[in-house]
Design a protein around this motif. Structure first.
Motif, PDB file in Angstrom:
ATOM      1  N   SER A  69       0.818  -1.218   0.000  1.00  0.00           N
ATOM      2  CA  SER A  69       0.000   0.000   0.000  1.00  0.00           C
ATOM      3  C   SER A  69       0.850   1.265   0.000  1.00  0.00           C
ATOM      4  N   MET A  70       2.086   1.168   0.488  1.00  0.00           N
ATOM      5  CA  MET A  70       2.997   2.319   0.514  1.00  0.00           C
ATOM      6  C   MET A  70       4.347   1.888  -0.069  1.00  0.00           C
ATOM      7  N   PRO A  71       4.482   1.840  -1.391  1.00  0.00           N
ATOM      8  CA  PRO A  71       5.697   1.276  -2.009  1.00  0.00           C
ATOM      9  C   PRO A  71       6.982   2.028  -1.662  1.00  0.00           C
ATOM     10  N   ASN A  72       6.892   3.325  -1.388  1.00  0.00           N
ATOM     11  CA  ASN A  72       8.099   4.124  -1.171  1.00  0.00           C
ATOM     12  C   ASN A  72       8.580   4.121   0.272  1.00  0.00           C
ATOM     13  N   ILE A  73       7.872   3.458   1.166  1.00  0.00           N
ATOM     14  CA  ILE A  73       8.252   3.499   2.578  1.00  0.00           C
ATOM     15  C   ILE A  73       9.393   2.512   2.847  1.00  0.00           C
ATOM     16  N   ASP A  74      10.233   2.842   3.790  1.00  0.00           N
ATOM     17  CA  ASP A  74      11.366   1.994   4.156  1.00  0.00           C
ATOM     18  C   ASP A  74      10.878   0.836   5.037  1.00  0.00           C
ATOM     19  N   LYS A  75      11.144  -0.392   4.622  1.00  0.00           N
ATOM     20  CA  LYS A  75      10.684  -1.562   5.380  1.00  0.00           C
ATOM     21  C   LYS A  75      11.338  -1.635   6.755  1.00  0.00           C
ATOM     22  N   ALA A  76      12.467  -0.988   6.915  1.00  0.00           N
ATOM     23  CA  ALA A  76      13.145  -1.024   8.223  1.00  0.00           C
ATOM     24  C   ALA A  76      12.275  -0.418   9.318  1.00  0.00           C
ATOM     25  N   LEU A  77      11.334   0.457   8.938  1.00  0.00           N
ATOM     26  CA  LEU A  77      10.450   1.069   9.934  1.00  0.00           C
ATOM     27  C   LEU A  77       9.540   0.032  10.574  1.00  0.00           C
ATOM     28  N   PHE A  78       9.275  -1.070   9.866  1.00  0.00           N
ATOM     29  CA  PHE A  78       8.389  -2.105  10.393  1.00  0.00           C
ATOM     30  C   PHE A  78       9.136  -3.189  11.159  1.00  0.00           C
ATOM     31  N   GLU A  79      10.466  -3.069  11.220  1.00  0.00           N
ATOM     32  CA  GLU A  79      11.259  -4.097  11.887  1.00  0.00           C
ATOM     33  C   GLU A  79      11.671  -3.691  13.294  1.00  0.00           C
ATOM     34  N   THR A  80      11.116  -2.629  13.817  1.00  0.00           N
ATOM     35  CA  THR A  80      11.430  -2.211  15.171  1.00  0.00           C
ATOM     36  C   THR A  80      10.691  -3.094  16.185  1.00  0.00           C
ATOM     37  N   ARG A  81      11.147  -3.055  17.415  1.00  0.00           N
ATOM     38  CA  ARG A  81      10.488  -3.837  18.463  1.00  0.00           C
ATOM     39  C   ARG A  81       9.051  -3.367  18.677  1.00  0.00           C
ATOM     40  N   ALA A  82       8.814  -2.058  18.584  1.00  0.00           N
ATOM     41  CA  ALA A  82       7.463  -1.534  18.776  1.00  0.00           C
ATOM     42  C   ALA A  82       6.514  -2.061  17.695  1.00  0.00           C
ATOM     43  N   ALA A  83       6.994  -2.112  16.423  1.00  0.00           N
ATOM     44  CA  ALA A  83       6.152  -2.601  15.334  1.00  0.00           C
ATOM     45  C   ALA A  83       5.834  -4.087  15.513  1.00  0.00           C
TER      46      ALA A  83
END
Length: 361
Positions: A69-83
């Motif tokens: 849904s958001m192709p330009n977003i950095d996947k690293a943002l979803f790899e945090t402990r909070a995510a």
């Protein structure tokens, strides 16, 4: 070797079937699935466990869904402990609602499931023109969601049962009449509005303003007619460092300037000298003065024979507490800094020369 295996393929397939079938008979398909899916539990809702593998798979699906849904977003943002903890919390919420649906015996009939699937736009896209379902495309759709056709339908059944739980809570809420009236008032109230339009151009020719009125208005609204104070300025920067780089002075010009301004450039003359001090009291007798002078003459004779001994003799014989430790060195001083006999002797010497015995007060 490879020809042997290829020629005896049926034999090996039969041997594998003999090894696998007893396992299915003893454990069943669910046993194999449970064995494969078993792992360390990270959360437990009732008797249902959420394993680390399930958590990881759910988080991967969540990351893929958001990335799509958001192709330009950095996947690293979803790899945090909070995510990752957010994914686990959603899984726990889903298990809680599923458990509630099971305890209240909420079920989804085949008819309701069919209507729900028929209203899904993704499933409508895999139907043929005659309305029948393209099973290959349907299986591919289920695979993209991480399951098969049967598992997909079971997931839809579970979601519909959970919706019965949430809708039951939602529709059981109530709103006070006063709040309902305020909310509904904006839909049912009506206002009558009349608009009168005045065009300035239609009235400009009819307006007559006296000079006194203009003056009075100006005096009452003076700040509105004032502009910020400003100045039109031109300036020249004289950079001394830049000017110095452009100057080329020859020695003749420098010497001429020095000769013309010698008095201004010259400072007070100073000298640097050393001495050996022998002291006498003010009421000393003639014989005592003669003895001190004889000692001074003796020291002078030694220095004339070897001037290099001056510092050593001064440290040993001088009675001046300020300069004796420095070998008699007085540093630099002006003509008027010392008593006249001493200054006359010091300023009358050439560099490195010795004076005679000097008597001062």
């Amino acid at each position: 070797m490879f020809d042997f295996f290829r020629n005896n393929m049926k034999f090996f397939m039969g041997l594998l079937m003999l090894l696998i079938i007893p396992g299915f008979v003893l454990l069943g398909v669910d046993g194999y699935s449970n064995f494969r899916e078993s792992g360390q539990a990270v959360a437990k809702v009732g008797s249902s466990k959420i394993t680390e593998q399930e958590w990881e798979a759910a988080h991967r699906n969540e990351v893929d869904r958001r990335s799509a849904s958001m192709p330009n977003i950095d996947k690293a943002l979803f790899e945090t402990r909070a995510a990752r903890m957010g994914t686990l919390e959603r899984m726990v919420d889903e298990r809680v609602l599923t458990l509630a649906a099971q305890k209240q015996h909420f079920v989804t009939t085949d008819q309701r499931l069919a209507r729900e699937l028929a209203s899904d736009p993704e499933i409508a896209a895999v139907r043929r023109p005659d309305g029948t379902l393209d099973m290959a495309a349907y299986d591919s759709l289920a695979a993209r969601r991480g399951t098969n056709a049967k598992g997909f339908e079971q997931m839809v059944r579970s979601n519909m049962a959970v919706q019965q739980v949430t809708k039951g809570v939602a529709v059981s809420s109530f709103v006070p009449e006063s709040s309902a009236q305020r909310a509904l008032g904006s839909f049912f109230e009506r206002r009558e509005v009349q608009v009168a339009r005045f065009v300035p151009a239609d009235f400009r020719s009819k307006v007559q303003v006296a000079d006194a009125e203009v003056e009075a208005y100006y005096q009452a609204n003076g700040p509105r007619f004032q502009s910020p104070e400003a100045v039109d300025l031109e300036y020249l920067v004289l950079d001394l460092a830049s000017v110095e780089k452009t100057l080329k002075l020859n020695e003749t010009d420098v010497r001429a300037y020095y000769d013309q301004n010698q008095a201004k450039l010259a400072g007070d003359e100073t000298r640097r000298a050393s001495h050996i001090l022998l002291t006498l009291s003010k009421d000393a007798s003639a014989s005592e003065k003669a003895a001190v002078r004889a000692k001074a003459e003796s020291l002078l004779a030694q220095l004339k024979g070897n001037p290099a001994l001056f510092a050593d003799l001064a440290k040993r014989e001088s009675q001046d507490p300020g300069s004796a430790k420095q070998g008699g060195d007085l540093g630099f001083f002006g003509r008027n800094d010392m008593v006249k006999p001493f200054s006359d002797a010091a300023f009358g010497l050439s560099k490195g020369a010795l004076s005679g015995v000097v008597e001062t007060e």
